[in-house]
Design a protein around this motif. Structure first.
Motif, PDB file in Angstrom:
ATOM      1  N   ILE A 112      10.137   6.717   1.294  1.00 46.35           N
ATOM      2  CA  ILE A 112      10.787   7.233   0.081  1.00 46.35           C
ATOM      3  C   ILE A 112      10.609   8.745   0.028  1.00 46.35           C
ATOM      4  O   ILE A 112       9.521   9.254   0.299  1.00 46.35           O
ATOM      5  N   ILE A 113      11.667   9.433  -0.349  1.00 49.40           N
ATOM      6  CA  ILE A 113      11.603  10.871  -0.597  1.00 49.40           C
ATOM      7  C   ILE A 113      11.990  11.065  -2.053  1.00 49.40           C
ATOM      8  O   ILE A 113      13.043  10.607  -2.496  1.00 49.40           O
ATOM      9  N   ARG A 114      11.105  11.711  -2.797  1.00 45.87           N
ATOM     10  CA  ARG A 114      11.377  11.989  -4.209  1.00 45.87           C
ATOM     11  C   ARG A 114      11.253  13.483  -4.441  1.00 45.87           C
ATOM     12  O   ARG A 114      10.604  14.190  -3.685  1.00 45.87           O
ATOM     13  N   GLU A 115      11.848  13.938  -5.500  1.00 47.75           N
ATOM     14  CA  GLU A 115      11.795  15.347  -5.856  1.00 47.75           C
ATOM     15  C   GLU A 115      11.141  15.483  -7.219  1.00 47.75           C
ATOM     16  O   GLU A 115      11.480  14.760  -8.155  1.00 47.75           O
ATOM     17  N   GLY A 116      10.164  16.392  -7.318  1.00 47.38           N
ATOM     18  CA  GLY A 116       9.475  16.599  -8.580  1.00 47.38           C
ATOM     19  C   GLY A 116       8.053  17.075  -8.367  1.00 47.38           C
ATOM     20  O   GLY A 116       7.694  17.550  -7.296  1.00 47.38           O
ATOM     21  N   THR A 117       7.252  16.927  -9.403  1.00 42.95           N
ATOM     22  CA  THR A 117       5.841  17.291  -9.332  1.00 42.95           C
ATOM     23  C   THR A 117       5.102  16.186  -8.579  1.00 42.95           C
ATOM     24  O   THR A 117       5.199  15.013  -8.965  1.00 42.95           O
ATOM     25  N   PRO A 118       4.387  16.531  -7.513  1.00 41.48           N
ATOM     26  CA  PRO A 118       3.801  15.489  -6.664  1.00 41.48           C
ATOM     27  C   PRO A 118       2.966  14.428  -7.376  1.00 41.48           C
ATOM     28  O   PRO A 118       3.208  13.234  -7.201  1.00 41.48           O
ATOM     29  N   HIS A 119       1.993  14.825  -8.198  1.00 41.41           N
ATOM     30  CA  HIS A 119       1.140  13.804  -8.810  1.00 41.41           C
ATOM     31  C   HIS A 119       1.933  12.874  -9.724  1.00 41.41           C
ATOM     32  O   HIS A 119       1.692  11.669  -9.769  1.00 41.41           O
ATOM     33  N   HIS A 120       2.903  13.410 -10.428  1.00 41.41           N
ATOM     34  CA  HIS A 120       3.723  12.588 -11.324  1.00 41.41           C
ATOM     35  C   HIS A 120       4.592  11.607 -10.525  1.00 41.41           C
ATOM     36  O   HIS A 120       4.675  10.419 -10.857  1.00 41.41           O
ATOM     37  N   GLU A 121       5.226  12.102  -9.489  1.00 39.85           N
ATOM     38  CA  GLU A 121       6.108  11.257  -8.673  1.00 39.85           C
ATOM     39  C   GLU A 121       5.324  10.174  -7.941  1.00 39.85           C
ATOM     40  O   GLU A 121       5.803   9.050  -7.782  1.00 39.85           O
ATOM     41  N   ILE A 122       4.125  10.496  -7.492  1.00 34.61           N
ATOM     42  CA  ILE A 122       3.288   9.512  -6.797  1.00 34.61           C
ATOM     43  C   ILE A 122       2.890   8.383  -7.741  1.00 34.61           C
ATOM     44  O   ILE A 122       3.025   7.196  -7.422  1.00 34.61           O
ATOM     45  N   THR A 123       2.413   8.729  -8.932  1.00 37.26           N
ATOM     46  CA  THR A 123       1.989   7.691  -9.877  1.00 37.26           C
ATOM     47  C   THR A 123       3.177   6.884 -10.391  1.00 37.26           C
ATOM     48  O   THR A 123       3.066   5.669 -10.582  1.00 37.26           O
ATOM     49  N   GLU A 124       4.319   7.519 -10.590  1.00 32.71           N
ATOM     50  CA  GLU A 124       5.519   6.795 -11.023  1.00 32.71           C
ATOM     51  C   GLU A 124       6.002   5.848  -9.931  1.00 32.71           C
ATOM     52  O   GLU A 124       6.400   4.716 -10.204  1.00 32.71           O
ATOM     53  N   ALA A 125       5.971   6.301  -8.682  1.00 30.99           N
ATOM     54  CA  ALA A 125       6.381   5.444  -7.568  1.00 30.99           C
ATOM     55  C   ALA A 125       5.449   4.229  -7.475  1.00 30.99           C
ATOM     56  O   ALA A 125       5.910   3.099  -7.271  1.00 30.99           O
TER      57      ALA A 125
ATOM     58  N   ILE B 278       0.864  -1.183   0.000  1.00 34.50           N
ATOM     59  CA  ILE B 278       0.000   0.000   0.000  1.00 34.50           C
ATOM     60  C   ILE B 278       0.895   1.226   0.000  1.00 34.50           C
ATOM     61  O   ILE B 278       1.754   1.377   0.866  1.00 34.50           O
ATOM     62  N   LEU B 279       0.709   2.096  -0.973  1.00 30.01           N
ATOM     63  CA  LEU B 279       1.473   3.339  -1.068  1.00 30.01           C
ATOM     64  C   LEU B 279       0.677   4.460  -0.417  1.00 30.01           C
ATOM     65  O   LEU B 279      -0.501   4.661  -0.732  1.00 30.01           O
ATOM     66  N   VAL B 280       1.331   5.179   0.502  1.00 26.32           N
ATOM     67  CA  VAL B 280       0.674   6.293   1.186  1.00 26.32           C
ATOM     68  C   VAL B 280       1.515   7.552   0.980  1.00 26.32           C
ATOM     69  O   VAL B 280       2.528   7.739   1.646  1.00 26.32           O
ATOM     70  N   PRO B 281       1.108   8.416   0.036  1.00 25.17           N
ATOM     71  CA  PRO B 281       1.803   9.694  -0.128  1.00 25.17           C
ATOM     72  C   PRO B 281       1.461  10.616   1.040  1.00 25.17           C
ATOM     73  O   PRO B 281       0.323  10.621   1.505  1.00 25.17           O
ATOM     74  N   THR B 282       2.426  11.379   1.504  1.00 25.28           N
ATOM     75  CA  THR B 282       2.167  12.258   2.637  1.00 25.28           C
ATOM     76  C   THR B 282       2.863  13.598   2.485  1.00 25.28           C
ATOM     77  O   THR B 282       3.938  13.686   1.910  1.00 25.28           O
TER      78      THR B 282
ATOM     79  N   LEU C 132       5.538   7.801   1.095  1.00 23.85           N
ATOM     80  CA  LEU C 132       6.202   8.610   0.071  1.00 23.85           C
ATOM     81  C   LEU C 132       5.980  10.082   0.356  1.00 23.85           C
ATOM     82  O   LEU C 132       4.851  10.511   0.594  1.00 23.85           O
ATOM     83  N   HIS C 133       7.067  10.834   0.331  1.00 27.05           N
ATOM     84  CA  HIS C 133       6.984  12.291   0.441  1.00 27.05           C
ATOM     85  C   HIS C 133       7.663  12.879  -0.783  1.00 27.05           C
ATOM     86  O   HIS C 133       8.771  12.465  -1.147  1.00 27.05           O
ATOM     87  N   VAL C 134       6.987  13.816  -1.438  1.00 29.58           N
ATOM     88  CA  VAL C 134       7.544  14.449  -2.627  1.00 29.58           C
ATOM     89  C   VAL C 134       7.906  15.886  -2.308  1.00 29.58           C
ATOM     90  O   VAL C 134       7.079  16.651  -1.808  1.00 29.58           O
ATOM     91  N   ILE C 135       9.160  16.221  -2.595  1.00 26.35           N
ATOM     92  CA  ILE C 135       9.635  17.592  -2.423  1.00 26.35           C
ATOM     93  C   ILE C 135       9.546  18.272  -3.779  1.00 26.35           C
ATOM     94  O   ILE C 135      10.147  17.820  -4.753  1.00 26.35           O
ATOM     95  N   GLU C 136       8.748  19.319  -3.823  1.00 22.33           N
ATOM     96  CA  GLU C 136       8.608  20.069  -5.068  1.00 22.33           C
ATOM     97  C   GLU C 136       9.685  21.154  -5.090  1.00 22.33           C
ATOM     98  O   GLU C 136       9.752  21.978  -4.178  1.00 22.33           O
ATOM     99  N   PRO C 137      10.562  21.129  -6.118  1.00 16.29           N
ATOM    100  CA  PRO C 137      11.635  22.120  -6.153  1.00 16.29           C
ATOM    101  C   PRO C 137      11.081  23.540  -6.279  1.00 16.29           C
ATOM    102  O   PRO C 137      10.163  23.793  -7.052  1.00 16.29           O
ATOM    103  N   LEU C 138      11.619  24.441  -5.472  1.00 13.74           N
ATOM    104  CA  LEU C 138      11.179  25.833  -5.496  1.00 13.74           C
ATOM    105  C   LEU C 138      12.280  26.707  -6.097  1.00 13.74           C
ATOM    106  O   LEU C 138      13.392  26.746  -5.570  1.00 13.74           O
ATOM    107  N   PRO C 139      11.977  27.394  -7.192  1.00 12.61           N
ATOM    108  CA  PRO C 139      12.997  28.276  -7.765  1.00 12.61           C
ATOM    109  C   PRO C 139      13.136  29.556  -6.934  1.00 12.61           C
ATOM    110  O   PRO C 139      12.163  30.062  -6.394  1.00 12.61           O
ATOM    111  N   VAL C 140      14.348  30.021  -6.811  1.00 10.88           N
ATOM    112  CA  VAL C 140      14.643  31.281  -6.130  1.00 10.88           C
ATOM    113  C   VAL C 140      15.240  32.200  -7.190  1.00 10.88           C
ATOM    114  O   VAL C 140      16.183  31.826  -7.888  1.00 10.88           O
TER     115      VAL C 140
END
Length: 185
Positions: free
Chosen positions: A120-133, A40-44, A71-79
């Motif tokens: 798991i910690i992934r970096e990217g767009t949350p919905h994309h990373e969740i479905t790919e994971a 069971i995958l649980v994104p948080t 699964l936690h997805v870190i969305e990159p923030l541009p500065v």
């Protein structure tokens, strides 16, 4: 009669209803045991609704004998700098913070080590990373929270949960922040 020809013995329960006895399902055929959910995958995002989704996942995992992947997805923030080009901040800090948040989150939600397959910690767009994971891990079910945004907030920010439901490779259970509970302890 040979030993190999023994008829299969099935123990069933009998229910009496309106004066009639009827045969029911076998006693060992509990509906939960028919579910084949191994992962069971649980994104948080470590929010209160995510904690509620994790509590559902824990109950499911205990009932059917599966394990949970958090699964936690870190969305990159541009500065933006003086040169008008975005600079992406390094994710080392956010990874350390996420690991600490995972430990706290699991402790608060009473996730035992036997139920937790991995974090798991992934970096990217949350919905994309969740479905790919979910695809890569061959998840059998995704249990995800929704914040229930409506109106302009929903229009401008969209819904990660909605996109996950649209693109997921497996069934998705959406847990709303305010709803009637259907799982008991």
């Amino acid at each position: 009669m040979k030993a190999s020809e023994n008829p299969k013995v099935e123990i069933t329960e009998t229910r009496v209803q309106a004066g009639r006895a009827r045969r029911s399902r076998p006693l060992n055929a509990h509906p939960w045991r028919k579910l084949h959910l191994k992962n069971i995958l649980v994104p948080t995002d470590f929010s209160a609704p995510s904690k509620k989704a994790l509590s559902y996942a824990v109950k499911f995992a205990k009932k059917v004998g599966s394990q949970i992947t958090l699964l936690h997805v870190i969305e990159p923030l541009p500065v933006y700098s003086d040169i008008n080009d975005p600079v992406i901040l390094g994710s080392d800090y956010w990874t350390r913070e996420s690991n600490e948040a995972f430990r706290k989150f699991c402790n608060e939600s009473h996730v035992t080590p036997s139920l937790l397959r991995k974090t798991i910690i992934r970096e990217g767009t949350p919905h994309h990373e969740i479905t790919e994971a979910a695809r890569e891990l061959k998840s059998d079910l995704i249990i995800i929270a929704t914040n229930g945004r409506t109106g302009l907030t929903h229009v401008f920010l969209g819904s990660t949960t909605e996109r996950v439901v649209q693109h997921a490779p497996c069934p998705v259970l959406v847990v709303r922040a305010k709803e009637r509970e259907f799982l008991r302890h």
